[in-house]
Design a protein around this motif. Structure first.
Motif, PDB file in Angstrom:
ATOM      1  N   GLU A 159     -14.254  58.761 -37.305  1.00  0.00           N
ATOM      2  CA  GLU A 159     -14.651  59.456 -38.529  1.00  0.00           C
ATOM      3  C   GLU A 159     -13.463  60.206 -39.140  1.00  0.00           C
ATOM      4  OE1 GLU A 159     -17.493  63.204 -39.883  1.00  0.00           O
ATOM      5  OE2 GLU A 159     -17.797  62.254 -37.946  1.00  0.00           O
ATOM      6  N   ARG A 194     -11.032  57.685 -40.642  1.00  0.00           N
ATOM      7  CA  ARG A 194     -11.523  57.055 -41.865  1.00  0.00           C
ATOM      8  C   ARG A 194     -11.636  58.039 -43.028  1.00  0.00           C
ATOM      9  NH1 ARG A 194      -9.502  53.668 -40.222  1.00  0.00           N
ATOM     10  NH2 ARG A 194     -10.245  51.718 -39.277  1.00  0.00           N
ATOM     11  N   ARG A 254      -6.197  54.673 -44.052  1.00  0.00           N
ATOM     12  CA  ARG A 254      -7.024  53.718 -43.298  1.00  0.00           C
ATOM     13  C   ARG A 254      -6.221  52.974 -42.217  1.00  0.00           C
ATOM     14  NH1 ARG A 254      -9.694  49.355 -41.994  1.00  0.00           N
ATOM     15  NH2 ARG A 254     -11.958  49.363 -42.106  1.00  0.00           N
ATOM     16  N   GLY A 257     -16.483  51.684 -39.414  1.00  0.00           N
ATOM     17  CA  GLY A 257     -15.128  51.442 -39.876  1.00  0.00           C
ATOM     18  C   GLY A 257     -14.160  50.988 -38.809  1.00  0.00           C
TER      19      GLY A 257
END
Length: 912
Positions: free
Chosen positions: A81, A84, A89, A111
């Motif tokens: 978390e 992201r 990224r 993700g």
């Protein structure tokens, strides 16, 4: 091409930086050993806390994150978390001991780029390469999509908004229509000019020009299609504005009705023309300052321009150079045919590098020179050439000095980083430096006399190109770097660059060949060159549109304000100086502000959220979208979490002209994510501990046949104890699961003797925990109480277990019972580590553990939650008193006379 060979190209420049999130150093070392099998050059950092992880993201700047899924103080999902939430990224791979399909899907949905089981850790290098490859492709796609979006937005703005003023005149030259652009060009509103004569607004010196053109158009309309002329008109502020006016006759029903046309402000074009003349002047001045000859020619070779250095070198007057001579007059007669042939080949598009010629001056003196030319294109056709001439006379002196410094040359030859080969004109090796011997893994004695073709295993086209290089060298001409595919010992096909230079050593003509291994860099160079060309084309294509698009965007400001205010999320717009210029109702509610009070004020003067102020500043300085979570107080002090995204509105000279900040209430989703993460982390960690012990001791019993009876009994005791711990954890989870799913669990109510139940449970703890002293004080009479015997025993089991676990050094544990106000009261008190006020407030929350460190006692954090549910279902009450270092006291009470319906259930909706 195999997938493995494809992803291999996605690894960034070495060394690769890998951030490991792992609480077990042995597991991290095992992962690094597997990665080293495929990727030999990487750096790594190991962290196991959130604080260390955040610092590593900023300081270490990793290319890749490999994280354990579950850890005592941190976990992979929280790390994912955090990663992201950042704009870069970074590729993220979850490395875990065990994971089910639902959890794996949740990781990927959140993700994660991939997940790898520790038992299949050999797949980790391939997963890393694949994640890096996908990340590189995503970056490329994101850039392409962003470019496409900007192009479409600019096209839309241009199509919807004309910068020209469109107008119509009647036959008396009076305006009947004017578009709104009149205000932007001349400062007048269209209604101010409607009915006025066009000549009333021209400068006096241009009146006759406009009159003459207009009269001729009205007198002979059929002979005119479109006329265009430049003039000047008065701006409303009194200044003169240069304009380009285009017009044509206006016919209605076949009859002349007037004139229609457009007016364009050409102020910028006039300025550009002046700037172009200034640039041309600066170019000429700079050319005269350079120490080399600079010239330009047409397609026939005639000299159009030459700087003053050409006069000094060739001894011709400048007017003769640029009016009477061509470049072939500057070359010695014996080399002019070669020069003309090369010039003709250049006109066909063939390119050459620097070429050696013999130059000749006006008085007939010759000298060596280097010539480099590049084509001048006009409508994609070669219109001439631009080039430089370098006098290399002094190079002859350098050659003489070089021959006198042969020893120093030999040192450079031997220790140069490139591979040097001295060969004869047939391509046979005479000498090679150390780097060359190392490349071929041969001794000099084994290499001398062999051809370079056979040493490098050149085949097909490569072999033919090598022969062409030798032929060119035999003419005394050097060759530029050319690529060859070669076969080196213990390696696959390798790409090297070879350049050759003719060398006259004494009376012998030799060739110096320089080879460089470029296998690892060629693809990167190609990608960079393609990217540079793409950017260059984009800049050329967009530069002309940029200023016009930015001016158009200002005219749409009111329209954009309306759109932004209609969005349901909170919106706030700030200008480049940080002043608030727009805020919708939802943003006012979230930030507890009134737009009327903070308009045109700096955000730092009205906002108290430092993170939000910093976010807006980052979006401006970085010229890209950034996001963060902001905690605010809404509605009587209730804390809410807002997801804030700050994004540049448009860009001018690489800086935004404003920042759009969106605010979305994500309080509920963040709380759900926190509870899910807490549940997974706690459960996985607590289940793993007893399972590991069971697996380890059972493996000893199976594999070691010579165990003594007391050892077997001790190991079986360990397995039994851990099985009971595991059973207790699973029971707690099943109880909570039944409550959450709505099934509930049944209370079997009957008259029971609570003193007897409590005494039995205390006796069991005295046997298993001899280091503690258990004191009982049963003041309650032995009278029946309506309760579920099994559930009350479960309550005492949890309370006594907590008292023991959180009194690690032994000590007294007292249990008192009493009957007061028609209630059966029980108090359990220990002398352990105690709790803070915050810990006491959260003690009944599911999965909460007062101590979550690595040394904390085992537990799921469900026990006190289940205890509270049981007591409340008995229509009782429970509370906790504790202070750090002073122990903990838990008191619960249930009614004596209450006789709830037998078979009552505890449902999920009744939980606290």
């Amino acid at each position: 091409m195999s997938p493995k060979s494809i992803v291999r190209t996605a690894i960034p420049d070495p060394p690769l930086r890998i951030l490991f999130v792992e609480d077990n150093p042995n597991d991290a070392e095992m992962a690094k050993r597997e990665i080293l099998r495929e990727i030999t050059d990487f750096r790594d950092v190991l962290v196991d806390t959130e604080k260390e992880f955040r610092h590593a993201l900023d300081d270490f700047n990793p290319h890749l994150i490999v994280s354990d899924y579950a850890m005592p103080a941190f976990n992979g999902m929280l790390a994912l978390e955090i990663a992201r939430s950042r704009p870069d990224r970074i590729p993220f791979i979850m490395l875990t001991g065990s994971i089910n399909e639902e959890t794996a899907v949740a990781c990927l949905k959140s993700g994660a780029d991939d997940y790898v089981l520790k038992e299949r850790i050999k797949r980790l290098p391939f997963a890393i390469r694949e994640a890096l490859s996908i990340h590189a492709e995503q970056l490329k796609n994101e850039r392409a999509l962003e470019q496409l979006r900007q192009s479409e937005e600019k096209f839309r703005l241009i199509a919807e908004n004309s910068i020209d003023c469109i107008w119509q005149l009647d036959k008396d030259f009076r305006f009947t229509f004017l578009s709104p652009s009149l205000h932007k060009i001349l400062g007048f509103k269209p209604e101010e000019w409607i009915g006025t004569c066009i000549f009333d607004h021209e400068a006096e010196k241009n009146d006759e020009v406009g009159h003459q053109i207009a009269r001729e158009m009205l007198e002979n309309p059929q002979t005119f299609t479109t006329v265009s002329f430049e003039t000047e008109m008065l701006h409303k502020d009194g200044r003169m504005v240069p304009l380009e006016i285009m017009g044509k006759p206006l016919f209605r029903s076949g009859k002349l009705a007037g004139i229609q046309g457009s007016t364009r402000d050409i102020s910028e074009r006039r300025q550009a023309e002046v700037a172009l003349r200034e640039n041309e002047k600066r170019f000429r001045e700079l050319a005269d300052m350079l120490p080399v000859v600079i010239f330009e020619t047409d397609r026939r070779g005639r000299i159009n321009y030459a700087n003053h250095q050409a006069v000094d070198l060739f001894k011709y007057p400048l007017e003769d150079l640029v009016t009477e001579l061509n470049i072939f007059d500057m070359i010695a007669p014996e080399e002019r045919d070669l020069a003309r042939d090369t010039f003709s080949r250049r006109l066909t598009g063939e390119s050459f590098g620097m070429i050696n010629y013999r130059g000749i001056t006006k008085n007939g003196k010759t000298f060596p020179m280097l010539v480099k030319m590049s084509p001048i294109l006009a409508d994609e056709v070669i219109a001439g050439f631009r080039g430089i001439v370098i006098d290399t006379s002094k190079d002859q002196e350098m050659i003489e000095k070089l021959s006198a410094s042969q020893k120093r040359f030999q040192v450079l030859f031997e220790y140069a980083p490139d591979s040097f080969f001295l060969i004869d004109t047939q391509g046979k090796i005479i000498e090679a430096n150390r780097q060359a011997l190392q490349m071929l893994q041969l001794q000099l004695a084994d290499l001398v006399g062999k051809s370079l073709v056979s040493s490098f295993h050149l085949q097909g086209p490569d072999k033919k190109r090598w022969q062409n290089l030798l032929a060119r060298n035999s003419k005394g001409l050097p060759t530029e770097m050319e690529e060859f595919s070669v076969k080196l010992p213990e390696r696959s096909r390798t790409v090297i660059e070879i350049s050759t230079y003719p060398a006259q050593i004494g009376s012998e003509a030799l060739i110096l060949a320089i080879a460089r291994d470029i296998t690892h860099f060629r693809q990167l160079q190609e990608e960079l060159e393609n990217h540079r060309k793409s950017l260059e084309r984009l800049v050329k294509a967009r530069t002309r549109e940029l200023n016009k698009a930015l001016r158009d965007s200002e005219t749409n400001r009111d329209r954009i304000d309306t759109i932004l205010k209609s969005v349901s999320d909170g919106l706030m717009v700030t200008d480049v100086n940080g002043y608030i210029i727009l805020m919708n109702t939802r943003a006012e509610e979230y930030l507890n502000l009134h737009f009327a009070e903070c308009i045109n004020r700096k955000i730092g003067d009205v906002l108290y959220q430092a993170s939000l102020i910093k976010l807006i500043g980052n979006a401006f300085t970085e010229s890209k979208a950034v996001r963060t979570d902001v905690e605010v107080m809404i509605k009587a002090g209730v804390a809410h979490v807002l997801e804030a995204v700050a994004k540049p509105i448009s860009v001018k000279k690489k800086k935004p002209i404003g920042i759009l900040t969106t605010l979305r209430d994500v309080t509920h989703s963040r709380e759900i994510e926190r509870m899910k993460t807490e549940f997974l982390s706690t459960t996985a960690h607590e289940l793993r501990t007893p399972l590991t012990s069971i697996q380890g001791f059972s493996e000893i019993l199976l594999t070691r046949k010579n165990l003594k009876a007391d050892e077997k009994e001790r190991f079986l005791s360990y397995i039994n104890r851990q099985s009971m711990n595991l059973s207790g954890i699973i029971s707690d989870l099943l109880d909570i699961s039944r409550i959450e799913s709505g099934e509930g669990f049944k209370l079997n109510i009957s008259p029971v003797n609570l003193n007897e139940i409590i005494a039995k449970r205390i006796e069991l703890f005295r046997i298993s925990h001899g280091e503690h002293t258990f004191i009982t004080n049963f003041r309650a009479a032995d009278r029946p109480v309506f309760a579920d015997q099994e559930k009350i025993d479960q309550v005492m089991q949890n309370l006594l277990s907590n008292a023991v676990k959180y009194s690690p050094n032994g000590g007294e544990i007292s249990v008192k019972t009493n009957i007061k106000d028609a209630e059966f009261q029980v108090a359990v008190k220990d002398c352990g580590i105690g709790m803070s006020k915050d810990q006491v407030r959260n003690i009944f929350r599911k999965f909460y553990r007062a101590d979550s460190s690595d040394t904390a006692p085992a537990g799921t954090g469900l026990g006190m939650s289940i205890v509270k549910l049981i007591i409340e279902k008995h229509k009782g009450r429970i509370h906790v008193e504790s202070r750090p270092g002073m122990g903990t006291k838990v008191v619960f009470a249930i009614p004596i006379q209450s006789n709830p319906e037998n078979g009552a259930h505890i449902q999920g909706e009744d939980q606290p």
